[in-house]
Design a protein around this motif. Structure first.
Motif, PDB file in Angstrom:
ATOM      1  N   THR A  69      31.148  26.363  10.752  1.00 30.46           N
ATOM      2  CA  THR A  69      31.136  25.164   9.771  1.00 30.46           C
ATOM      3  C   THR A  69      30.379  25.186   8.705  1.00 30.46           C
ATOM      4  OG1 THR A  69      29.350  23.976  10.897  1.00 30.46           O
ATOM      5  CG2 THR A  69      31.314  23.886  12.101  1.00 30.46           C
ATOM      6  N   VAL A  80      37.645  23.780   8.906  1.00 29.58           N
ATOM      7  CA  VAL A  80      37.194  25.073   9.454  1.00 29.58           C
ATOM      8  C   VAL A  80      38.419  26.003   9.590  1.00 29.58           C
ATOM      9  CG1 VAL A  80      36.263  26.409  11.486  1.00 29.58           C
ATOM     10  CG2 VAL A  80      35.078  24.420  10.586  1.00 29.58           C
ATOM     11  N   ARG A 115      39.283  27.581   6.314  1.00 28.43           N
ATOM     12  CA  ARG A 115      38.338  28.667   6.118  1.00 28.43           C
ATOM     13  C   ARG A 115      38.954  30.103   6.835  1.00 28.43           C
ATOM     14  NH1 ARG A 115      32.457  28.030   7.204  1.00 28.43           N
ATOM     15  NH2 ARG A 115      32.050  29.489   5.602  1.00 28.43           N
TER      16      ARG A 115
END
Length: 273
Positions: free
Chosen positions: A99, A126, A129
């Motif tokens: 995170t 997330v 990402r």
């Protein structure tokens, strides 16, 4: 960009420092590795691939990947508390909070996250990402539960049915209080599409919980692992003992949660919506 060994994520209910964490990971692997690994095998992962597993837990999937990509590939396994991940050739283990800690971008052929995003209030961020960590053409596999469905089917008696349902409801309350989205599994495919992935391939899996099965023994483990939190959510030590007895009765049968295993691919041109 290297993965930085800095983070600590607060609030995760299945703490790797807990005395019952070893059992949690053992039963989880026994119950769900066959499906997770079969799906990973479908990706064609093999020698030379660079792989990332976030929230690797007990490390069974990361170890399988390391053996699969040998001798020229590599696996990076991360967790906020990675002490239970075995060390193997080709497997790098890093303490990392997905995170907040940095991840390399456009680095991996395959990224895997099993039962991680549901625990994170920042799950969509997330997910983005993880998508950016993929090389163009790389594949993301996310395995997530929808725990809104896990009914008892056959119980020793009506009291056993009620105490099992109360236990499931209390566990749901504990998870929600920690920021978990219990039904996230059903939303993963759409979330991966919205993150810009293509060739979205969701597969639902369900198991029969019977006495002695790994999936049911994991629930027995949870009555210990989450014992204090379950009592705070309305159970008692006596009722937890009752539900353990019910789940270990030879006549007990229940449907498991639905596990969604979802594949998505980063476009070759790297473009995202």
């Amino acid at each position: 960009m290297p993965v930085t060994d800095t983070g600590e994520q607060a609030g995760y209910v299945f703490d790797n420092d807990n005395a019952h964490s070893g059992g949690h990971h053992r039963f989880l692997a026994s119950a769900h590795d066959p499906m997770t690994i079969a799906r990973l095998a479908e990706t064609g992962v093999g020698s030379g691939w660079r792989c990332l597993e976030v929230g690797a837990g007990g490390g069974s999937v990361a170890v399988w990947l390391a053996e699969r990509v040998a001798p020229t590939g590599s696996v990076l396994a991360t967790d906020v508390k990675p002490q239970r991940i075995p060390r193997r050739p080709g497997l790098t283990v890093v303490r990392h909070d997905v995170t907040s800690d940095p991840l390399p971008e456009s680095e991996f052929d395959l990224v895997v996250a099993r039962l991680v995003l549901r625990h994170l209030p920042q799950r969509i961020e997330v997910l983005g990402r993880l998508v950016r960590a993929l090389k163009p053409g790389g594949l993301l596999q996310i395995d997530e539960f929808d725990t809104s469905y896990e009914p008892p089917l056959v119980t020793p008696d009506e009291r056993s049915r009620q105490v099992y349902e109360d236990f499931i409801a209390a566990k749901d309350a504990v998870m929600r209080a920690a920021g978990v989205e219990p039904a996230f599994g059903r939303h993963v495919a759409a979330a991966m599409r919205d993150a810009g992935l293509v060739d979205i391939d969701p597969r639902p899996f369900i198991q029969l919980r019977r006495a002695g099965s790994a999936d049911l023994e994991q629930l027995v483990n949870h009555t210990f692992h989450l014992g204090d939190a379950l009592v705070a959510a309305g159970m008692t030590d006596e009722r937890l003992a009752e539900v353990r007895s019910a789940m270990r009765d030879p006549s007990f049968l229940a449907a498991s949660s639905v596990m969604y295993s979802v594949h998505g691919t980063r476009p070759l041109d790297g473009a995202f919506r």
